[in-house]
Design a protein around this motif. Structure first.
Motif, mmCIF file in Angstrom:
data_model
loop_
_atom_site.group_PDB
_atom_site.id
_atom_site.type_symbol
_atom_site.label_atom_id
_atom_site.label_comp_id
_atom_site.label_asym_id
_atom_site.label_seq_id
_atom_site.Cartn_x
_atom_site.Cartn_y
_atom_site.Cartn_z
ATOM 1 N N SER A 1 33.436 32.844 40.513
ATOM 2 C CA SER A 1 34.627 33.419 39.895
ATOM 3 C C SER A 1 35.687 33.689 40.946
ATOM 4 O O SER A 1 35.376 34.141 42.052
ATOM 5 C CB SER A 1 34.263 34.722 39.183
ATOM 6 N N ALA B 1 22.423 39.219 38.868
ATOM 7 C CA ALA B 1 23.431 38.253 39.300
ATOM 8 C C ALA B 1 24.092 38.717 40.583
ATOM 9 O O ALA B 1 24.100 39.904 40.910
ATOM 10 C CB ALA B 1 24.484 38.081 38.211
ATOM 11 N N LEU C 1 26.143 37.661 29.356
ATOM 12 C CA LEU C 1 25.829 38.977 29.920
ATOM 13 C C LEU C 1 25.201 39.925 28.905
ATOM 14 O O LEU C 1 24.344 40.749 29.248
ATOM 15 C CB LEU C 1 27.086 39.607 30.527
ATOM 16 N N LEU D 1 36.558 37.914 39.334
ATOM 17 C CA LEU D 1 35.627 39.048 39.331
ATOM 18 C C LEU D 1 35.387 39.548 40.752
ATOM 19 O O LEU D 1 35.282 38.759 41.687
ATOM 20 C CB LEU D 1 34.285 38.635 38.725
ATOM 21 N N ARG E 1 32.873 42.035 41.025
ATOM 22 C CA ARG E 1 31.483 42.474 40.929
ATOM 23 C C ARG E 1 30.878 41.883 39.662
ATOM 24 O O ARG E 1 31.595 41.500 38.736
ATOM 25 C CB ARG E 1 31.353 43.986 40.934
ATOM 26 N N VAL E 2 29.550 41.833 39.646
ATOM 27 C CA VAL E 2 28.820 41.334 38.485
ATOM 28 C C VAL E 2 27.694 42.305 38.165
ATOM 29 O O VAL E 2 27.333 43.143 38.986
ATOM 30 C CB VAL E 2 28.277 39.897 38.716
ATOM 31 N N GLN E 3 27.131 42.157 36.968
ATOM 32 C CA GLN E 3 26.051 43.017 36.506
ATOM 33 C C GLN E 3 24.796 42.188 36.285
ATOM 34 O O GLN E 3 24.820 40.964 36.353
ATOM 35 C CB GLN E 3 26.437 43.675 35.184
ATOM 36 N N LEU F 1 27.742 37.450 43.022
ATOM 37 C CA LEU F 1 28.891 36.553 43.132
ATOM 38 C C LEU F 1 28.622 35.502 44.201
ATOM 39 O O LEU F 1 28.037 35.809 45.252
ATOM 40 C CB LEU F 1 30.159 37.327 43.495
ATOM 41 N N TYR G 1 29.055 33.260 32.256
ATOM 42 C CA TYR G 1 28.422 34.508 32.687
ATOM 43 C C TYR G 1 28.784 35.641 31.725
ATOM 44 O O TYR G 1 27.915 36.383 31.255
ATOM 45 C CB TYR G 1 28.851 34.857 34.112
ATOM 46 N N GLU G 2 30.069 35.768 31.410
ATOM 47 C CA GLU G 2 30.502 36.844 30.523
ATOM 48 C C GLU G 2 29.941 36.672 29.113
ATOM 49 O O GLU G 2 29.594 37.652 28.459
ATOM 50 C CB GLU G 2 32.031 36.930 30.504
ATOM 51 N N ARG H 1 32.403 31.968 35.461
ATOM 52 C CA ARG H 1 32.704 33.301 34.944
ATOM 53 C C ARG H 1 32.621 33.381 33.425
ATOM 54 O O ARG H 1 32.032 34.305 32.869
ATOM 55 C CB ARG H 1 34.094 33.749 35.395
ATOM 56 N N VAL I 1 27.180 33.685 40.235
ATOM 57 C CA VAL I 1 28.381 33.577 39.424
ATOM 58 C C VAL I 1 29.550 33.125 40.299
ATOM 59 O O VAL I 1 29.855 33.741 41.322
ATOM 60 C CB VAL I 1 28.720 34.925 38.758
#
Length: 182
Positions: A80, A90, A50, A83, A85-87, A92, A46-47, A43, A78
């Motif tokens: 996590s 990507a 992003l 989280l 959801r992801v953008q 999860l 990823y953040e 996570r 990802v």
């Protein structure tokens, strides 16, 4: 991963400012990222990454714009616990680390990269990591997040490539040793 001489991937406050790549190193990263077919990441990484996919004003020059384009095209998984959801390009993770690594390897003929200390540590413990690629920066941080977790048994590695950049960063590429049985 970028790492300090004393083995940390960020400083005590979680900062990464000490690891900003030079133009030469950035170009090397761009070439390396082109070899990735699937990226598995935790996570926090990823953040951090992003912005390359979601902020069109972020790239400052043609190399950064090219990196953003290449990075955005890579499918990402990802891991996590927080989280929902992801953008970007990507999804999860829904399986175990072993299941997701197997699925990633089946989905591409390119390299599968695992980023993030916690996730990479789990993959190392499971014996799923063939290579370690480290960018060692000439700084001692004295604390932070360690690159590698403690392991139950030693893992022998062969140094297969090194490169020193003009910024004094040293790229080290290790492969898991395959020693013949005696």
């Amino acid at each position: 991963m970028s790492v300090s001489v004393d083995g940390f991937i960020n400083d005590r406050e979680g900062g990464l400012g000490w690891s900003v790549p030079s133009e030469e190193l950035f170009r090397f990263h761009l070439a390396r990222v082109r070899e990735i077919g699937v990226e598995l990441l935790g996570r926090r990484l990823y953040e951090t990454m992003l912005v390359w996919e979601t902020d069109p004003s972020f790239p400052d020059d043609e190399f950064e714009a090219e990196f953003a384009e290449v990075w955005s095209a890579i499918p990402k998984v990802v891991f996590s616990r927080t989280l929902d959801r992801v953008q970007g390009n990507a999804r999860l993770a829904t399986g175990t680390v072993a299941d997701e690594v197997a699925a990633a390897l089946a989905a591409t003929d390119k390299d599968v990269e695992i980023g993030g200390a916690d996730l990479a540590g789990q993959a190392i413990e499971l014996g799923l990591v063939d290579e370690l690629r480290i960018f060692r920066h000439p700084i001692v941080l004295g604390g932070g997040t360690p690159l590698l977790p403690p392991v139950a048994t030693p893992i022998e590695l062969d140094l297969v490539e090194t490169r020193t950049f003009s910024s004094r960063v040293i790229y080290e590429r290790y492969r898991r040793s395959v020693r013949p049985a005696s």
